[in-house]
Design a protein around this motif. Structure first.
Motif, PDB file in Angstrom:
ATOM      1  N   ALA A 102     -30.213 -17.671  -8.058  1.00 57.10           N
ATOM      2  CA  ALA A 102     -31.379 -17.445  -7.201  1.00 57.10           C
ATOM      3  C   ALA A 102     -32.028 -16.101  -7.528  1.00 57.10           C
ATOM      4  CB  ALA A 102     -30.974 -17.497  -5.738  1.00 57.10           C
ATOM      5  N   ALA A 103     -33.342 -16.096  -7.654  1.00 59.21           N
ATOM      6  CA  ALA A 103     -34.068 -14.880  -8.021  1.00 59.21           C
ATOM      7  C   ALA A 103     -33.856 -13.760  -7.006  1.00 59.21           C
ATOM      8  CB  ALA A 103     -35.552 -15.196  -8.158  1.00 59.21           C
ATOM      9  N   ARG A 104     -33.644 -14.114  -5.733  1.00 59.29           N
ATOM     10  CA  ARG A 104     -33.485 -13.091  -4.698  1.00 59.29           C
ATOM     11  C   ARG A 104     -32.217 -12.264  -4.881  1.00 59.29           C
ATOM     12  NH1 ARG A 104     -29.644 -15.160  -1.303  1.00 59.29           N
ATOM     13  NH2 ARG A 104     -29.365 -17.422  -1.406  1.00 59.29           N
ATOM     14  N   LYS A 105     -31.279 -12.731  -5.703  1.00 52.85           N
ATOM     15  CA  LYS A 105     -30.041 -11.992  -5.922  1.00 52.85           C
ATOM     16  C   LYS A 105     -30.121 -11.029  -7.104  1.00 52.85           C
ATOM     17  CE  LYS A 105     -26.712 -15.192  -3.871  1.00 52.85           C
ATOM     18  NZ  LYS A 105     -25.387 -15.829  -4.060  1.00 52.85           N
ATOM     19  N   LEU A 106     -31.241 -11.023  -7.791  1.00 53.06           N
ATOM     20  CA  LEU A 106     -31.360 -10.232  -9.013  1.00 53.06           C
ATOM     21  C   LEU A 106     -31.995  -8.873  -8.777  1.00 53.06           C
ATOM     22  CD1 LEU A 106     -32.599 -13.006 -11.463  1.00 53.06           C
ATOM     23  CD2 LEU A 106     -30.286 -12.087 -11.248  1.00 53.06           C
ATOM     24  N   VAL A 107     -31.607  -7.925  -9.590  1.00 50.41           N
ATOM     25  CA  VAL A 107     -32.164  -6.573  -9.571  1.00 50.41           C
ATOM     26  C   VAL A 107     -32.560  -6.214 -10.998  1.00 50.41           C
ATOM     27  CG1 VAL A 107     -31.648  -4.132  -9.187  1.00 50.41           C
ATOM     28  CG2 VAL A 107     -30.784  -5.852  -7.589  1.00 50.41           C
ATOM     29  N   ARG A 108     -33.692  -5.587 -11.157  1.00 45.91           N
ATOM     30  CA  ARG A 108     -34.098  -5.143 -12.487  1.00 45.91           C
ATOM     31  C   ARG A 108     -33.174  -4.028 -12.970  1.00 45.91           C
ATOM     32  NH1 ARG A 108     -38.923  -7.235 -13.914  1.00 45.91           N
ATOM     33  NH2 ARG A 108     -40.189  -8.113 -12.213  1.00 45.91           N
ATOM     34  N   LYS A 109     -32.724  -4.149 -14.174  1.00 42.86           N
ATOM     35  CA  LYS A 109     -31.851  -3.126 -14.760  1.00 42.86           C
ATOM     36  C   LYS A 109     -32.703  -1.980 -15.293  1.00 42.86           C
ATOM     37  CE  LYS A 109     -30.296  -3.435 -18.924  1.00 42.86           C
ATOM     38  NZ  LYS A 109     -30.807  -2.106 -19.425  1.00 42.86           N
ATOM     39  N   PRO A 110     -32.460  -0.749 -14.857  1.00 43.20           N
ATOM     40  CA  PRO A 110     -33.201   0.379 -15.415  1.00 43.20           C
ATOM     41  C   PRO A 110     -32.957   0.500 -16.917  1.00 43.20           C
ATOM     42  CG  PRO A 110     -32.023   1.021 -13.416  1.00 43.20           C
ATOM     43  CD  PRO A 110     -31.521  -0.336 -13.793  1.00 43.20           C
ATOM     44  N   ALA A 111     -33.979   0.925 -17.641  1.00 43.19           N
ATOM     45  CA  ALA A 111     -33.856   1.054 -19.094  1.00 43.19           C
ATOM     46  C   ALA A 111     -32.777   2.071 -19.464  1.00 43.19           C
ATOM     47  CB  ALA A 111     -35.203   1.469 -19.683  1.00 43.19           C
ATOM     48  N   ALA A 112     -32.538   3.047 -18.596  1.00 41.22           N
ATOM     49  CA  ALA A 112     -31.552   4.086 -18.893  1.00 41.22           C
ATOM     50  C   ALA A 112     -30.114   3.617 -18.699  1.00 41.22           C
ATOM     51  CB  ALA A 112     -31.811   5.309 -18.018  1.00 41.22           C
ATOM     52  N   VAL A 113     -29.922   2.420 -18.165  1.00 43.00           N
ATOM     53  CA  VAL A 113     -28.583   1.887 -17.893  1.00 43.00           C
ATOM     54  C   VAL A 113     -28.305   0.746 -18.870  1.00 43.00           C
ATOM     55  CG1 VAL A 113     -27.068   0.818 -16.181  1.00 43.00           C
ATOM     56  CG2 VAL A 113     -28.778   2.501 -15.461  1.00 43.00           C
ATOM     57  N   SER A 114     -27.196   0.816 -19.589  1.00 44.25           N
ATOM     58  CA  SER A 114     -26.837  -0.246 -20.529  1.00 44.25           C
ATOM     59  C   SER A 114     -26.407  -1.499 -19.771  1.00 44.25           C
ATOM     60  CB  SER A 114     -25.703   0.211 -21.446  1.00 44.25           C
ATOM     61  OG  SER A 114     -24.496   0.349 -20.711  1.00 44.25           O
ATOM     62  N   HIS A 115     -26.437  -2.625 -20.468  1.00 41.96           N
ATOM     63  CA  HIS A 115     -25.949  -3.859 -19.851  1.00 41.96           C
ATOM     64  C   HIS A 115     -24.477  -3.728 -19.460  1.00 41.96           C
ATOM     65  CE1 HIS A 115     -29.397  -6.516 -20.269  1.00 41.96           C
ATOM     66  NE2 HIS A 115     -29.567  -6.105 -21.523  1.00 41.96           N
ATOM     67  N   GLN A 116     -23.705  -3.047 -20.299  1.00 42.59           N
ATOM     68  CA  GLN A 116     -22.282  -2.882 -20.019  1.00 42.59           C
ATOM     69  C   GLN A 116     -22.065  -2.053 -18.746  1.00 42.59           C
ATOM     70  OE1 GLN A 116     -23.732  -2.339 -23.036  1.00 42.59           O
ATOM     71  NE2 GLN A 116     -23.004  -4.265 -23.920  1.00 42.59           N
ATOM     72  N   ASP A 117     -22.818  -0.973 -18.601  1.00 38.79           N
ATOM     73  CA  ASP A 117     -22.672  -0.146 -17.406  1.00 38.79           C
ATOM     74  C   ASP A 117     -23.164  -0.872 -16.166  1.00 38.79           C
ATOM     75  OD1 ASP A 117     -21.517   1.881 -18.820  1.00 38.79           O
ATOM     76  OD2 ASP A 117     -23.255   3.233 -18.764  1.00 38.79           O
ATOM     77  N   ALA A 118     -24.251  -1.636 -16.300  1.00 37.09           N
ATOM     78  CA  ALA A 118     -24.771  -2.383 -15.152  1.00 37.09           C
ATOM     79  C   ALA A 118     -23.756  -3.407 -14.671  1.00 37.09           C
ATOM     80  CB  ALA A 118     -26.083  -3.068 -15.521  1.00 37.09           C
ATOM     81  N   ALA A 119     -23.176  -4.161 -15.610  1.00 39.29           N
ATOM     82  CA  ALA A 119     -22.181  -5.162 -15.217  1.00 39.29           C
ATOM     83  C   ALA A 119     -20.925  -4.499 -14.669  1.00 39.29           C
ATOM     84  CB  ALA A 119     -21.831  -6.045 -16.420  1.00 39.29           C
ATOM     85  N   GLY A 120     -20.557  -3.362 -15.244  1.00 39.15           N
ATOM     86  CA  GLY A 120     -19.312  -2.707 -14.853  1.00 39.15           C
ATOM     87  C   GLY A 120     -19.349  -2.040 -13.496  1.00 39.15           C
ATOM     88  N   VAL A 121     -20.492  -1.513 -13.089  1.00 39.64           N
ATOM     89  CA  VAL A 121     -20.542  -0.718 -11.858  1.00 39.64           C
ATOM     90  C   VAL A 121     -20.571  -1.581 -10.600  1.00 39.64           C
ATOM     91  CG1 VAL A 121     -23.057  -0.527 -11.569  1.00 39.64           C
ATOM     92  CG2 VAL A 121     -21.576   1.369 -10.864  1.00 39.64           C
ATOM     93  N   LEU A 122     -20.933  -2.859 -10.727  1.00 36.36           N
ATOM     94  CA  LEU A 122     -21.278  -3.618  -9.524  1.00 36.36           C
ATOM     95  C   LEU A 122     -20.097  -3.934  -8.616  1.00 36.36           C
ATOM     96  CD1 LEU A 122     -24.017  -6.055 -10.853  1.00 36.36           C
ATOM     97  CD2 LEU A 122     -24.233  -3.784  -9.848  1.00 36.36           C
ATOM     98  N   PHE A 123     -19.030  -4.505  -9.145  1.00 31.24           N
ATOM     99  CA  PHE A 123     -17.920  -4.926  -8.288  1.00 31.24           C
ATOM    100  C   PHE A 123     -17.257  -3.720  -7.612  1.00 31.24           C
ATOM    101  CE2 PHE A 123     -13.285  -5.654  -7.905  1.00 31.24           C
ATOM    102  CZ  PHE A 123     -13.298  -6.662  -6.960  1.00 31.24           C
ATOM    103  N   GLY A 124     -16.802  -2.770  -8.398  1.00 30.74           N
ATOM    104  CA  GLY A 124     -16.149  -1.601  -7.814  1.00 30.74           C
ATOM    105  C   GLY A 124     -17.111  -0.716  -7.066  1.00 30.74           C
ATOM    106  N   GLY A 125     -18.335  -0.597  -7.570  1.00 32.35           N
ATOM    107  CA  GLY A 125     -19.309   0.283  -6.939  1.00 32.35           C
ATOM    108  C   GLY A 125     -19.749  -0.188  -5.573  1.00 32.35           C
ATOM    109  N   THR A 126     -20.031  -1.487  -5.442  1.00 31.21           N
ATOM    110  CA  THR A 126     -20.459  -1.977  -4.130  1.00 31.21           C
ATOM    111  C   THR A 126     -19.333  -1.872  -3.106  1.00 31.21           C
ATOM    112  OG1 THR A 126     -19.927  -4.251  -4.827  1.00 31.21           O
ATOM    113  CG2 THR A 126     -22.221  -3.544  -5.025  1.00 31.21           C
ATOM    114  N   THR A 127     -18.098  -2.069  -3.547  1.00 33.01           N
ATOM    115  CA  THR A 127     -16.961  -1.939  -2.632  1.00 33.01           C
ATOM    116  C   THR A 127     -16.801  -0.500  -2.172  1.00 33.01           C
ATOM    117  OG1 THR A 127     -15.829  -3.793  -3.703  1.00 33.01           O
ATOM    118  CG2 THR A 127     -14.480  -2.313  -2.365  1.00 33.01           C
ATOM    119  N   ALA A 128     -16.813   0.427  -3.119  1.00 31.47           N
ATOM    120  CA  ALA A 128     -16.673   1.843  -2.773  1.00 31.47           C
ATOM    121  C   ALA A 128     -17.815   2.313  -1.886  1.00 31.47           C
ATOM    122  CB  ALA A 128     -16.604   2.683  -4.049  1.00 31.47           C
ATOM    123  N   LEU A 129     -19.029   1.908  -2.210  1.00 27.37           N
ATOM    124  CA  LEU A 129     -20.202   2.309  -1.434  1.00 27.37           C
ATOM    125  C   LEU A 129     -20.119   1.792  -0.009  1.00 27.37           C
ATOM    126  CD1 LEU A 129     -23.044   3.638  -1.541  1.00 27.37           C
ATOM    127  CD2 LEU A 129     -23.938   1.402  -2.202  1.00 27.37           C
TER     128      LEU A 129
END
Length: 307
Positions: A102-129
């Motif tokens: 679903a499009a509503r679940k998507l976020v644009r990835k900033p150009a300064a963030v690699s695909h690897q960092d974007a995928a990596g930060v989400l699970f642990g980052g959202t939990t910690a936040l």
């Protein structure tokens, strides 16, 4: 048991986007679902949700980053070629070359963030936040103990707490002490040398990302007004969590993802990666997660050039 299989490319619905996955995280949640290895008391409910004998969703994976291939007829916010990331929730499906979401679940990835960092930060980052910001209302000057400071949740928690001006103590193995200090911990406790039951200091916030603190042992580490945060808790503890104890799963919110990406883009958060695997080697990725020895995140990259 994991295996690679050819499946039809998904077709996006009217409000969905078809994505080419560039990187996806292999998380402790993925490993638990695969092995039906859930915290105490969650076995039966989890099997009813995810499948009695095997995962109801045959393709695991929830945190990803990729490129838009096509969009449904009702989607106007994204076009082919856009770089996006997000989390699929219980639908999973990110451990594949293509994903419809679903499009509503998507976020644009900033150009300064690699695909690897974007995928990596989400699970642990959202939990910690979620736990530190919402459940503990963390603010400058507070003292925080992060149990499991070198894992996916812990590495983000150490950095978020430091970013908000807290004094951070990280608990990890001696081998990961230097990493945790570099991420911002003022002090590191080597659990192989010092048991938490013997720690005399008291903390305003104790975040357990491992699951080896009980409510009783965790509360013993708190100041009188302290908060105990159980990111990994059994059903009984989750039900009983009240007062100065919080437990449960973190929600997947677009606003949280956007906040984390901005922190990564601004170098306030470093995304720690243990290793990236090709999709064909996903069984090795799960084996590394199962070992309990990974530092930060483990990724699978369907495109070999994305490593």
């Amino acid at each position: 048991m994991l295996r690679i299989a050819d499946v039809p490319r998904p077709e996006p619905g009217a409000d969905e986007v078809l994505l080419r996955v560039v990187a996806a995280a292999v998380t402790s949640a993925d490993a638990r679902i695969r092995a039906a290895r859930f915290p105490a008391g969650f076995g039966v409910p989890a099997r009813l949700v995810f499948g009695l004998r095997r995962p109801r969703r045959p393709i695991l994976g929830s945190a990803f980053s990729g490129v838009v291939e096509s969009v449904g007829t009702l989607v106007s916010d994204f076009v082919p070629g856009d770089e996006v990331c997000g989390m699929t929730g219980m639908a999973m499906g990110a451990h594949a070359e293509f994903l419809a979401l679903a499009a509503r679940k998507l976020v644009r990835k900033p150009a300064a963030v690699s695909h690897q960092d974007a995928a990596g930060v989400l699970f642990g980052g959202t939990t910690a936040l979620y736990f530190l910001s919402e459940k503990a209302a963390l603010r400058a000057g507070m003292s925080v103990l992060v149990n499991g400071a070198s894992g996916a949740v812990g590495t983000n928690a150490v950095q978020l707490a430091r970013h908000w001006g807290a004094k951070v103590t990280g608990v990890c193995s001696g081998a990961n002490a230097e990493l945790v200090r570099r991420l911002g911990a003022d002090r590191v406790i080597d659990y192989q040398r010092t048991e938490l039951s013997g720690v005399a200091e008291r903390f305003d916030v104790v975040l357990d990302t491992v699951g080896n603190l009980s409510m009783a042992s965790g509360r013993r580490l708190l100041t009188p007004q302290g908060r105990l945060l159980l990111a990994v808790a059994g059903l009984g503890e989750t039900i009983r969590a009240r007062g100065n104890v919080a437990a449960g799963a973190a929600p997947e919110r677009v606003a949280d993802v956007e906040q984390l990406l901005q922190l990564v883009a601004g170098t306030s958060i470093e995304v720690v990666h243990e290793r990236s695997f090709e999709l064909a080697d996903i069984a090795l990725a799960h084996r590394l997660v199962d070992s309990g020895r990974k530092r930060g995140n483990v990724l699978v990259c369907p495109e070999p050039s994305a490593h």
